[in-house]
Write a protein that holds these residues in place. Structure first.
Motif, PDB file in Angstrom:
ATOM      1  N   GLN A 117       0.814  -1.217   0.000  1.00  7.30           N
ATOM      2  CA  GLN A 117       0.000   0.000   0.000  1.00  7.30           C
ATOM      3  C   GLN A 117       0.846   1.264   0.000  1.00  7.30           C
ATOM      4  O   GLN A 117       0.445   2.278  -0.578  1.00  7.30           O
ATOM      5  CB  GLN A 117      -0.938   0.001   1.221  1.00  7.30           C
ATOM      6  CG  GLN A 117      -1.952  -1.136   1.188  1.00  7.30           C
ATOM      7  CD  GLN A 117      -2.786  -1.126  -0.084  1.00  7.30           C
ATOM      8  OE1 GLN A 117      -3.314  -0.086  -0.469  1.00  7.30           O
ATOM      9  NE2 GLN A 117      -2.879  -2.274  -0.748  1.00  7.30           N
ATOM     10  N   THR A 118       1.979   1.222   0.679  1.00  8.87           N
ATOM     11  CA  THR A 118       2.798   2.434   0.796  1.00  8.87           C
ATOM     12  C   THR A 118       4.247   2.141   0.431  1.00  8.87           C
ATOM     13  O   THR A 118       4.724   1.004   0.551  1.00  8.87           O
ATOM     14  CB  THR A 118       2.788   2.979   2.243  1.00  8.87           C
ATOM     15  OG1 THR A 118       3.465   2.043   3.096  1.00  8.87           O
ATOM     16  CG2 THR A 118       1.365   3.206   2.735  1.00  8.87           C
ATOM     17  N   LEU A 119       4.956   3.177   0.018  1.00 11.31           N
ATOM     18  CA  LEU A 119       6.391   3.041  -0.241  1.00 11.31           C
ATOM     19  C   LEU A 119       7.161   2.891   1.062  1.00 11.31           C
ATOM     20  O   LEU A 119       8.199   2.224   1.114  1.00 11.31           O
ATOM     21  CB  LEU A 119       6.893   4.266  -1.002  1.00 11.31           C
ATOM     22  CG  LEU A 119       6.352   4.423  -2.430  1.00 11.31           C
ATOM     23  CD1 LEU A 119       6.719   5.788  -2.991  1.00 11.31           C
ATOM     24  CD2 LEU A 119       6.906   3.313  -3.326  1.00 11.31           C
ATOM     25  N   GLU A 120       6.634   3.496   2.114  1.00 10.64           N
ATOM     26  CA  GLU A 120       7.342   3.483   3.397  1.00 10.64           C
ATOM     27  C   GLU A 120       7.472   2.076   3.981  1.00 10.64           C
ATOM     28  O   GLU A 120       8.379   1.816   4.766  1.00 10.64           O
ATOM     29  CB  GLU A 120       6.626   4.390   4.402  1.00 10.64           C
ATOM     30  CG  GLU A 120       6.730   5.878   4.104  1.00 10.64           C
ATOM     31  CD  GLU A 120       5.847   6.323   2.937  1.00 10.64           C
ATOM     32  OE1 GLU A 120       4.928   5.569   2.551  1.00 10.64           O
ATOM     33  OE2 GLU A 120       6.093   7.418   2.410  1.00 10.64           O
ATOM     34  N   SER A 121       6.582   1.194   3.592  1.00  7.61           N
ATOM     35  CA  SER A 121       6.641  -0.155   4.163  1.00  7.61           C
ATOM     36  C   SER A 121       7.912  -0.891   3.763  1.00  7.61           C
ATOM     37  O   SER A 121       8.272  -1.889   4.387  1.00  7.61           O
ATOM     38  CB  SER A 121       5.411  -0.962   3.753  1.00  7.61           C
ATOM     39  OG  SER A 121       5.320  -1.050   2.346  1.00  7.61           O
ATOM     40  N   LEU A 122       8.613  -0.408   2.732  1.00  5.65           N
ATOM     41  CA  LEU A 122       9.885  -1.031   2.347  1.00  5.65           C
ATOM     42  C   LEU A 122      11.084  -0.162   2.717  1.00  5.65           C
ATOM     43  O   LEU A 122      12.211  -0.476   2.352  1.00  5.65           O
ATOM     44  CB  LEU A 122       9.918  -1.306   0.838  1.00  5.65           C
ATOM     45  CG  LEU A 122       8.914  -2.318   0.300  1.00  5.65           C
ATOM     46  CD1 LEU A 122       9.129  -2.529  -1.185  1.00  5.65           C
ATOM     47  CD2 LEU A 122       9.037  -3.648   1.029  1.00  5.65           C
ATOM     48  N   HIS A 123      10.824   0.935   3.408  1.00  7.04           N
ATOM     49  CA  HIS A 123      11.949   1.784   3.792  1.00  7.04           C
ATOM     50  C   HIS A 123      12.902   1.049   4.729  1.00  7.04           C
ATOM     51  O   HIS A 123      12.547   0.057   5.348  1.00  7.04           O
ATOM     52  CB  HIS A 123      11.439   3.053   4.470  1.00  7.04           C
ATOM     53  CG  HIS A 123      11.106   4.131   3.498  1.00  7.04           C
ATOM     54  ND1 HIS A 123      10.593   5.346   3.867  1.00  7.04           N
ATOM     55  CD2 HIS A 123      11.212   4.178   2.146  1.00  7.04           C
ATOM     56  CE1 HIS A 123      10.386   6.096   2.794  1.00  7.04           C
ATOM     57  NE2 HIS A 123      10.754   5.407   1.752  1.00  7.04           N
ATOM     58  N   ASP A 124      14.086   1.580   4.798  1.00 12.58           N
ATOM     59  CA  ASP A 124      15.126   0.951   5.610  1.00 12.58           C
ATOM     60  C   ASP A 124      14.864   1.189   7.091  1.00 12.58           C
ATOM     61  O   ASP A 124      14.784   2.322   7.540  1.00 12.58           O
ATOM     62  CB  ASP A 124      16.479   1.551   5.225  1.00 12.58           C
ATOM     63  CG  ASP A 124      17.625   0.762   5.807  1.00 12.58           C
ATOM     64  OD1 ASP A 124      17.383  -0.029   6.726  1.00 12.58           O
ATOM     65  OD2 ASP A 124      18.742   0.951   5.331  1.00 12.58           O
ATOM     66  N   HIS A 125      14.686   0.093   7.800  1.00 21.04           N
ATOM     67  CA  HIS A 125      14.526   0.201   9.248  1.00 21.04           C
ATOM     68  C   HIS A 125      15.698  -0.454   9.961  1.00 21.04           C
ATOM     69  O   HIS A 125      15.561  -0.972  11.052  1.00 21.04           O
ATOM     70  CB  HIS A 125      13.212  -0.442   9.678  1.00 21.04           C
ATOM     71  CG  HIS A 125      12.020   0.224   9.075  1.00 21.04           C
ATOM     72  ND1 HIS A 125      11.524   1.419   9.548  1.00 21.04           N
ATOM     73  CD2 HIS A 125      11.256  -0.108   8.018  1.00 21.04           C
ATOM     74  CE1 HIS A 125      10.480   1.780   8.804  1.00 21.04           C
ATOM     75  NE2 HIS A 125      10.305   0.881   7.874  1.00 21.04           N
ATOM     76  N   GLY A 126      16.808  -0.450   9.304  1.00 20.09           N
ATOM     77  CA  GLY A 126      18.003  -1.040   9.907  1.00 20.09           C
ATOM     78  C   GLY A 126      18.135  -2.521   9.664  1.00 20.09           C
ATOM     79  O   GLY A 126      19.141  -3.116   9.992  1.00 20.09           O
ATOM     80  N   LEU A 127      17.109  -3.115   9.091  1.00 24.29           N
ATOM     81  CA  LEU A 127      17.139  -4.551   8.871  1.00 24.29           C
ATOM     82  C   LEU A 127      17.143  -4.907   7.388  1.00 24.29           C
ATOM     83  O   LEU A 127      17.530  -6.000   7.017  1.00 24.29           O
ATOM     84  CB  LEU A 127      15.913  -5.210   9.522  1.00 24.29           C
ATOM     85  CG  LEU A 127      15.846  -5.110  11.039  1.00 24.29           C
ATOM     86  CD1 LEU A 127      14.484  -5.584  11.528  1.00 24.29           C
ATOM     87  CD2 LEU A 127      16.939  -5.962  11.672  1.00 24.29           C
ATOM     88  N   THR A 128      16.668  -4.002   6.560  1.00 22.28           N
ATOM     89  CA  THR A 128      16.529  -4.315   5.152  1.00 22.28           C
ATOM     90  C   THR A 128      17.496  -3.458   4.330  1.00 22.28           C
ATOM     91  O   THR A 128      17.931  -2.401   4.764  1.00 22.28           O
ATOM     92  CB  THR A 128      15.091  -4.041   4.691  1.00 22.28           C
ATOM     93  OG1 THR A 128      14.785  -2.673   4.977  1.00 22.28           O
ATOM     94  CG2 THR A 128      14.120  -4.946   5.421  1.00 22.28           C
ATOM     95  N   PRO A 129      17.815  -3.906   3.135  1.00 24.90           N
ATOM     96  CA  PRO A 129      18.885  -3.235   2.379  1.00 24.90           C
ATOM     97  C   PRO A 129      18.412  -2.188   1.386  1.00 24.90           C
ATOM     98  O   PRO A 129      19.205  -1.743   0.577  1.00 24.90           O
ATOM     99  CB  PRO A 129      19.522  -4.409   1.633  1.00 24.90           C
ATOM    100  CG  PRO A 129      18.378  -5.316   1.348  1.00 24.90           C
ATOM    101  CD  PRO A 129      17.429  -5.174   2.512  1.00 24.90           C
ATOM    102  N   TYR A 130      17.172  -1.769   1.409  1.00 27.13           N
ATOM    103  CA  TYR A 130      16.659  -0.937   0.323  1.00 27.13           C
ATOM    104  C   TYR A 130      16.872   0.566   0.531  1.00 27.13           C
ATOM    105  O   TYR A 130      16.766   1.335  -0.421  1.00 27.13           O
ATOM    106  CB  TYR A 130      15.180  -1.200   0.101  1.00 27.13           C
ATOM    107  CG  TYR A 130      14.865  -2.564  -0.475  1.00 27.13           C
ATOM    108  CD1 TYR A 130      15.876  -3.390  -0.981  1.00 27.13           C
ATOM    109  CD2 TYR A 130      13.562  -3.038  -0.526  1.00 27.13           C
ATOM    110  CE1 TYR A 130      15.595  -4.633  -1.505  1.00 27.13           C
ATOM    111  CE2 TYR A 130      13.274  -4.279  -1.059  1.00 27.13           C
ATOM    112  CZ  TYR A 130      14.284  -5.079  -1.540  1.00 27.13           C
ATOM    113  OH  TYR A 130      13.998  -6.304  -2.062  1.00 27.13           O
ATOM    114  N   GLY A 131      17.093   0.999   1.745  1.00 25.56           N
ATOM    115  CA  GLY A 131      17.263   2.427   1.970  1.00 25.56           C
ATOM    116  C   GLY A 131      15.937   3.169   1.872  1.00 25.56           C
ATOM    117  O   GLY A 131      14.907   2.666   2.333  1.00 25.56           O
ATOM    118  N   HIS A 132      15.956   4.325   1.238  1.00 18.74           N
ATOM    119  CA  HIS A 132      14.762   5.167   1.101  1.00 18.74           C
ATOM    120  C   HIS A 132      14.568   5.546  -0.365  1.00 18.74           C
ATOM    121  O   HIS A 132      15.481   5.385  -1.184  1.00 18.74           O
ATOM    122  CB  HIS A 132      14.905   6.434   1.944  1.00 18.74           C
ATOM    123  CG  HIS A 132      14.883   6.174   3.410  1.00 18.74           C
ATOM    124  ND1 HIS A 132      15.922   5.554   4.063  1.00 18.74           N
ATOM    125  CD2 HIS A 132      13.939   6.421   4.343  1.00 18.74           C
ATOM    126  CE1 HIS A 132      15.621   5.438   5.346  1.00 18.74           C
ATOM    127  NE2 HIS A 132      14.423   5.959   5.542  1.00 18.74           N
TER     128      HIS A 132
END
Lengths: 142, 182
Positions: A117-132
């Motif tokens: 639903q949102t782009l923010e759901s894949l933002h980097d939360h320190g665990l994933t490699p996608y960044g912003h």
């Protein structure tokens, strides 16, 4: 948590839309190509005459070869399809394609396609490699 | 004769597989701590530079005290098939680790620079038939490793990014170079 993304909750803010596949990646998926892995790398597909660099500029240029140009944001605009390019200080890491209802579709590396639903759901939360999100691009729908 | 080495606190035998390296003392060929295996209560180490020998230790004790003691050791001579089996198991384990290390990344630069992938490249020519078999069963990003090991590149430009086509290119290369029977 799904695939290391703490803010993805199945059935709540995303759904899986394909089985996992290594035949294509997120960049290919945003270019609507599910037969090749796109990356600036000697063993990936990369558009001819585009710099073979992991830079924001090179990725924008690559999308330019299929008609996309940079735009201001990821809002839903009639007559346009959009792409959000994610990245870190090391360069681009992921891309998502906007769907007609304003949600987004992503291919998670070698895993599944999802609609989120949102782009923010894949933002980097320190665990994933996608960044912003580092760039938005759009092209006119044909 | 006792040999001491630092170890983690986990339980035998799982923890021994996680030893980053071994600092054993003694007058014997240097074991390769990355290729330790466990069989019938014995601990087997591959020996660097000699795939036909394994160093075997027996009866370790006191893991709770963060070290273990080898009571005795011996060598096991391996035939070529046993070496291949041992190396294939190592390849399979490194491949499994590699898949985990890749996570959800799309970056082929990242994917082909993970520690396990580099260890597979370091296996050298021994890894070629294993990679080709893996490619036959599951096309994946093995071109970088194969190219690094063989110093060759059979991929035409129009196949770049097409994992199925690239797998076929490498399998043809394997047949031409004697790694796969026709």
């Amino acid at each position: 948590m799904f695939r290391g993304f703490p803010y993805l909750t199945l059935g709540t803010n995303f759904i899986e839309t394909s089985p996992a596949s290594k035949l294509y990646n997120c960049i290919a998926w945003t270019a609507e190509d599910d037969s090749r892995w796109w990356w600036p790398h000697p063993y990936s597909y990369w558009p001819p005459n585009v710099a073979m660099e992991e830079t924001r500029e090179a990725f924008v240029e690559a999308y330019g070869t299929i008609g996309f140009e940079e735009c201001a944001d990821g809002s839903l605009e009639a007559g346009f399809e959009k792409i959000a390019l994610y990245g870190t200080a090391d360069g681009p890491k992921h891309a998502a394609r906007q769907l007609s209802d304003g949600s987004w579709t992503s291919k998670l590396g070698p895993f599944e396609d999802i609609t989120h639903q949102t782009l923010e759901s894949l933002h980097d939360h320190g665990l994933t490699p996608y960044g912003h999100v580092v760039a938005f691009l759009r092209r006119q729908k044909t | 004769m006792d040999y001491l080495s630092e170890a983690s606190e986990a339980q035998v035998p799982e923890w021994i597989f996680n030893l980053p390296s071994l600092a054993l003392s003694g007058d014997y060929p240097k074991p390769n701590g990355q290729t330790v295996s466990w069989s019938n209560g014995d601990i087997h180490f591959d020996i660097e530079d000699d795939p036909h020998e394994q160093l075997i230790f027996e009866s370790m004790v006191t893991p709770a005290e963060r070290h273990f003691t080898f009571r005795s050791w011996d060598f096991l001579a391996l035939d070529n098939q046993q070496v291949r089996t041992s190396e294939q198991l190592r390849f399979q384990e490194l491949t499994r680790q590699w898949q985990i290390e890749c996570g959800s990344s799309s970056s082929l630069t990242w994917i082909t620079s993970r520690p396990s992938y580099l260890q597979i490249i370091a296996m050298g020519e021994m890894a070629i038939p294993f990679i080709l078999e893996e490619l036959h069963n599951r096309p994946d990003h093995w071109s970088t490793a194969l190219s690094a090991i063989t110093n060759d590149n059979p991929i035409p430009q129009e196949h770049r990014g097409n994992l199925r086509a690239m797998a076929e290119d490498w399998i043809s290369w394997g047949k031409e170079n004697g790694y796969i029977d026709d």
